[in-house]
Design an enzyme around this catalytic site. Structure first.
Site, PDB file in Angstrom:
ATOM      1  N   GLY A  99       0.844  -1.181   0.000  1.00  0.00           N
ATOM      2  CA  GLY A  99       0.000   0.000   0.000  1.00  0.00           C
ATOM      3  C   GLY A  99       0.886   1.240   0.000  1.00  0.00           C
ATOM      4  O   GLY A  99       2.012   1.214   0.508  1.00  0.00           O
ATOM      5  N   CYS A 100       0.385   2.337  -0.559  1.00  0.00           N
ATOM      6  CA  CYS A 100       1.222   3.534  -0.708  1.00  0.00           C
ATOM      7  C   CYS A 100       1.633   4.116   0.645  1.00  0.00           C
ATOM      8  O   CYS A 100       2.824   4.304   0.923  1.00  0.00           O
ATOM      9  CB  CYS A 100       0.523   4.567  -1.575  1.00  0.00           C
ATOM     10  SG  CYS A 100      -1.137   5.024  -1.036  1.00  0.00           S
TER      11      CYS A 100
END
Length: 307
Positions: free
Chosen positions: A118-119
């Site tokens: 995930g970012c």
């Protein structure tokens, strides 16, 4: 011979970015499904059985459905690289952050199923895991993680508001304190206590800053900022896409500076007189935070662990 790759969900932001990065490469052949067949299970199963790797750029439930189709194929199933949140802490999946620890690139290269990072999570883990591994930060230390992303990292409704020109200049969100990246941050940073995570979006398309404040006197051994810096230098020595940078003297960072890049920068801002520090990671949330990370993982899966 070119590896056959299927991007399931290629019309979305992440899928389009991955396709753009792979366009023109001679070592991969992109296989597409006809738009009218996207929900045809038999058509999708036929494609899945004909490719080496399936990259899932789908909502979580849809990603789980495609994985179930792969399960039904048995030995004919492709390897899977899932860019959704669905399998990031699921048993049997390897976490797709090569810089996590020694041996992670090889683990990704051998895995049948890889969960792309995930970012926000990749930045938070990049800041926390080296310090925990070095004993400079305890797993149960109370932590606050602050983050700002471009609207492309905020989900469909925020993206639509931005594209329609009605988005606010700045917006806090997920204030119910149940953001979906928290489980992977805890799992892969090796946290024993849930952090307080406060994400936000600015009125720009892409770019990301994640920051974590620390009171140095509360850490084991009362380290100096230089000790934190050295831990990062050791951890990321030789890393291709994460680099330790010197904090600029003006005390400022532009969230958009790495846009178009697949790299991440790590900083330690500190005031030794006050015994305070702020850890910061900067990246393009569509680059190292999503599509760039997916291509990095795909290359590891195809090239046997070269990194």
């Amino acid at each position: 011979m070119a590896a056959r790759i299927f991007i399931d969900g290629e019309a979305g932001t992440t899928g389009l970015e991955i396709r753009e990065r792979l366009a023109g490469r001679t070592d991969v052949e992109l296989v597409a499904i006809a738009p009218e067949q996207r929900k045809d299970r038999n058509a999708k199963k036929e494609i899945l059985s004909s490719v080496e790797v399936a990259i899932l750029c789908l909502p979580d439930d849809a990603a789980k459905e495609t994985v179930a189709l792969c399960d039904a194929l048995g030995e004919a199933a492709p390897r899977i690289l899932d860019a959704s949140t669905a399998h990031r802490v699921a048993p049997g999946w390897v976490y797709g952050f090569p810089e996590l620890c020694p041996g992670q690139p090889e683990a990704i290269s051998k895995a049948a199923r890889v969960a792309n990072v995930g970012c926000y999570a990749s930045s938070a883990i990049a800041l926390l895991r080296p310090l925990i591994d070095a004993g400079l930060l305890l797993a149960d230390h109370p932590l606050t993680i602050n983050a700002v992303s471009g609207y492309s990292g905020g989900g469909r409704q925020m993206i639509e508001a931005y594209e329609q020109g009605v988005a606010p200049a700045f917006e806090l969100y997920a204030l119910g304190l149940e953001h979906k990246h928290i489980p992977e941050i805890m799992a892969y940073a090796r946290l024993a206590q849930r952090p307080l995570f406060v994400p936000s979006v600015g009125n720009f398309r892409q770019g990301m800053l994640v920051s974590i404040p620390l009171l140095l006197e509360t850490l084991p051994g009362r380290p100096k900022a230089a000790d934190l810096h050295d831990a990062y230098a050791r951890h990321y020595l030789g890393a291709a896409h994460v680099r330790l940078c010197e904090a600029p003297q003006n005390g400022k960072l532009d969230a958009l500076a790495l846009n178009g890049s697949d790299d991440m920068e790590v900083y330690v801002f500190a005031n030794e007189n006050r015994r305070q520090a702020v850890l910061v990671a900067r990246q393009d949330n569509l680059g190292k935070g999503a599509s760039g990370a997916a291509v990095q993982n795909l290359d590891l899966m195809l090239n046997g662990g070269e990194f």
